[in-house]
Design a protein around this motif. Sequence first.
Motif, PDB file in Angstrom:
ATOM      1  N   GLY A   1       0.811  -1.214   0.000  1.00 25.36           N
ATOM      2  CA  GLY A   1       0.000   0.000   0.000  1.00 25.36           C
ATOM      3  C   GLY A   1       0.841   1.260   0.000  1.00 25.36           C
ATOM      4  N   PHE A   2       1.943   1.229   0.719  1.00 27.93           N
ATOM      5  CA  PHE A   2       2.825   2.396   0.743  1.00 27.93           C
ATOM      6  C   PHE A   2       3.810   2.394  -0.426  1.00 27.93           C
ATOM      7  N   ALA A   3       4.227   1.197  -0.858  1.00 28.24           N
ATOM      8  CA  ALA A   3       5.235   1.119  -1.920  1.00 28.24           C
ATOM      9  C   ALA A   3       4.646   1.361  -3.304  1.00 28.24           C
ATOM     10  N   GLY A   4       3.396   0.945  -3.526  1.00 26.81           N
ATOM     11  CA  GLY A   4       2.793   1.080  -4.851  1.00 26.81           C
ATOM     12  C   GLY A   4       2.766   2.509  -5.384  1.00 26.81           C
ATOM     13  N   PRO A   5       2.204   3.454  -4.643  1.00 24.94           N
ATOM     14  CA  PRO A   5       2.193   4.839  -5.129  1.00 24.94           C
ATOM     15  C   PRO A   5       3.591   5.432  -5.282  1.00 24.94           C
ATOM     16  N   LEU A   6       4.520   5.029  -4.416  1.00 22.92           N
ATOM     17  CA  LEU A   6       5.888   5.522  -4.555  1.00 22.92           C
ATOM     18  C   LEU A   6       6.503   5.057  -5.869  1.00 22.92           C
ATOM     19  N   LEU A   7       6.286   3.793  -6.211  1.00 22.68           N
ATOM     20  CA  LEU A   7       6.808   3.280  -7.478  1.00 22.68           C
ATOM     21  C   LEU A   7       6.156   3.973  -8.665  1.00 22.68           C
ATOM     22  N   ALA A   8       4.848   4.200  -8.567  1.00 21.48           N
ATOM     23  CA  ALA A   8       4.155   4.879  -9.660  1.00 21.48           C
ATOM     24  C   ALA A   8       4.664   6.305  -9.836  1.00 21.48           C
TER      25      ALA A   8
ATOM     26  N   ALA B   1      -7.829 -11.771   5.420  1.00 23.77           N
ATOM     27  CA  ALA B   1      -7.349 -11.371   4.091  1.00 23.77           C
ATOM     28  C   ALA B   1      -7.980 -10.060   3.648  1.00 23.77           C
ATOM     29  N   VAL B   2      -9.295  -9.940   3.819  1.00 22.92           N
ATOM     30  CA  VAL B   2      -9.986  -8.710   3.420  1.00 22.92           C
ATOM     31  C   VAL B   2      -9.526  -7.538   4.278  1.00 22.92           C
ATOM     32  N   GLY B   3      -9.354  -7.781   5.576  1.00 20.90           N
ATOM     33  CA  GLY B   3      -8.868  -6.712   6.450  1.00 20.90           C
ATOM     34  C   GLY B   3      -7.496  -6.219   6.041  1.00 20.90           C
ATOM     35  N   GLY B   4      -6.602  -7.157   5.688  1.00 23.00           N
ATOM     36  CA  GLY B   4      -5.273  -6.762   5.217  1.00 23.00           C
ATOM     37  C   GLY B   4      -5.342  -5.990   3.922  1.00 23.00           C
ATOM     38  N   TYR B   5      -6.188  -6.467   2.996  1.00 23.92           N
ATOM     39  CA  TYR B   5      -6.334  -5.781   1.708  1.00 23.92           C
ATOM     40  C   TYR B   5      -6.863  -4.358   1.890  1.00 23.92           C
ATOM     41  N   LEU B   6      -7.869  -4.198   2.734  1.00 24.85           N
ATOM     42  CA  LEU B   6      -8.445  -2.869   2.948  1.00 24.85           C
ATOM     43  C   LEU B   6      -7.471  -1.947   3.674  1.00 24.85           C
ATOM     44  N   ALA B   7      -6.705  -2.504   4.611  1.00 26.56           N
ATOM     45  CA  ALA B   7      -5.700  -1.681   5.292  1.00 26.56           C
ATOM     46  C   ALA B   7      -4.652  -1.188   4.295  1.00 26.56           C
ATOM     47  N   GLY B   8      -4.210  -2.082   3.413  1.00 27.35           N
ATOM     48  CA  GLY B   8      -3.257  -1.675   2.380  1.00 27.35           C
ATOM     49  C   GLY B   8      -3.854  -0.682   1.414  1.00 27.35           C
ATOM     50  N   LEU B   9      -5.142  -0.855   1.111  1.00 28.51           N
ATOM     51  CA  LEU B   9      -5.809   0.076   0.187  1.00 28.51           C
ATOM     52  C   LEU B   9      -5.908   1.469   0.794  1.00 28.51           C
ATOM     53  N   LEU B  10      -6.183   1.534   2.083  1.00 27.87           N
ATOM     54  CA  LEU B  10      -6.216   2.839   2.759  1.00 27.87           C
ATOM     55  C   LEU B  10      -4.838   3.495   2.738  1.00 27.87           C
ATOM     56  N   ALA B  11      -3.803   2.681   2.953  1.00 23.69           N
ATOM     57  CA  ALA B  11      -2.434   3.217   2.886  1.00 23.69           C
ATOM     58  C   ALA B  11      -2.127   3.728   1.484  1.00 23.69           C
ATOM     59  N   ALA B  12      -2.546   2.961   0.467  1.00 24.73           N
ATOM     60  CA  ALA B  12      -2.314   3.376  -0.919  1.00 24.73           C
ATOM     61  C   ALA B  12      -3.105   4.637  -1.244  1.00 24.73           C
ATOM     62  N   TRP B  13      -4.317   4.751  -0.734  1.00 25.26           N
ATOM     63  CA  TRP B  13      -5.139   5.939  -0.953  1.00 25.26           C
ATOM     64  C   TRP B  13      -4.465   7.174  -0.380  1.00 25.26           C
ATOM     65  N   TYR B  14      -3.991   7.044   0.867  1.00 21.97           N
ATOM     66  CA  TYR B  14      -3.317   8.179   1.513  1.00 21.97           C
ATOM     67  C   TYR B  14      -2.053   8.568   0.749  1.00 21.97           C
ATOM     68  N   GLU B  15      -1.227   7.571   0.445  1.00 25.76           N
ATOM     69  CA  GLU B  15       0.042   7.847  -0.244  1.00 25.76           C
ATOM     70  C   GLU B  15      -0.205   8.434  -1.635  1.00 25.76           C
ATOM     71  N   THR B  16      -1.217   7.925  -2.321  1.00 27.45           N
ATOM     72  CA  THR B  16      -1.546   8.438  -3.651  1.00 27.45           C
ATOM     73  C   THR B  16      -2.044   9.864  -3.577  1.00 27.45           C
ATOM     74  N   ALA B  17      -2.885  10.151  -2.597  1.00 24.52           N
ATOM     75  CA  ALA B  17      -3.407  11.506  -2.443  1.00 24.52           C
ATOM     76  C   ALA B  17      -2.287  12.509  -2.174  1.00 24.52           C
ATOM     77  N   VAL B  18      -1.276  12.079  -1.422  1.00 26.81           N
ATOM     78  CA  VAL B  18      -0.158  12.968  -1.108  1.00 26.81           C
ATOM     79  C   VAL B  18       0.733  13.177  -2.329  1.00 26.81           C
ATOM     80  N   LEU B  19       1.014  12.097  -3.065  1.00 26.27           N
ATOM     81  CA  LEU B  19       1.993  12.170  -4.155  1.00 26.27           C
ATOM     82  C   LEU B  19       1.387  12.527  -5.513  1.00 26.27           C
ATOM     83  N   LEU B  20       0.163  12.039  -5.773  1.00 27.29           N
ATOM     84  CA  LEU B  20      -0.381  12.163  -7.124  1.00 27.29           C
ATOM     85  C   LEU B  20      -1.743  12.843  -7.191  1.00 27.29           C
TER      86      LEU B  20
END
Length: 255
Positions: A31-38, A125-144
Motif C-alpha cells: 500500500g505504501f510502496a505502490g504509489p511511490l513506485l508509480a 485477508a480482506v482486512g489486510g487488503y483494505l488496510a493496504g488500500l487505505l495506505a495506498a489511498w493516503y500515499e496516492t493523495a499525497v503524491l499524485l
Amino acid sequence: MNELSLWRVEWLRLLRTKRLIALLGVFVLFGFAGPLLARYSGELLNHAGSSGQRVKIVFPPPVPADGVVQYVSNALGIGLIVTVVVAAYACSIDAGTALSVFYRTRARRFGDLLVPRFAVSAVGAVGGYLAGLLAAWYETAVLLGDPGTAAMGRTALAGSVYLVFAVAVTALAATLARSTLGTVGYALLVLFTLPLLGAVPHMSRWLPTELTRAPDAFLRHTATDEAQRALAVAVVLALGCLAAAILRGARKEVR
C-alpha cells in the motif's frame, strides 16, 4: 467443543500464529510502496543506466489511478499467494491424522470446523487488503492526487470479493489434498489457470479474475457493467466452493 469456542479458537489462532501480522504486513507494505513506485519509477529507470551513457526514457506524467493500480496489482498477485498459504494452514483440517481425529471427535458436523476457519481467514485477508488500500489511498493523495471516493469504494469491493473467492477455493482444495502444501498447490493452480478460460469468446467478462482487472477501469473511469457479472459469479462460486468443501469433508475418511 461448542460453536462459540470454535470461533474463538480460530481468532486466537490467527492472532497468535502471527498470520494476521503476515497478511497486514504484506498488504500495507504494498500500500505504501505502490504509489511511490508509480510516482518515481520514471526517475529510477532513467538513473539506472551507466554513468557514462544513459538512455533517457520518457514516461507520461503519473496520475492518481497509477498509484492505486500499482497497489492492487501487487495485492492481488503476491498478496493473493500469502492469502492462500494462510487459508491453507487454517483449512487443512485433515493434514495430520492425529489432529484430524481430535478435531472431528469434538464437533458435531464438519461444517462446524470448516466455516469458522474459512470465515476468519477471509476476514483476515480482506482486512489486510483494505488496510493496504487505505495506505495506498493516503500515499496516492499525497503524491499524485485524490483518486476519488467512488472509485476507491468499487476497488475495495472488487478486491475483497475476489479474496473471499480465493479463500473459498482454498477451503475446497483442503478437502481434496492430503497436505497443506498440496492444498496451496491445488488452490494456486485453479486461481492462476482460471484466466485461461478468458480465451473463450465472451467468457472473460464472467470470470472472477475480471475483478483483478476491474480496479484499473474504475480508477480511470472507463468501467462498464462487466465487473458486475464477474462479481455475481465470484459470489456464487465462493458459496458453491464452501458448500462443496463441507460436503466433501463430511464424507472424507480420515487416514
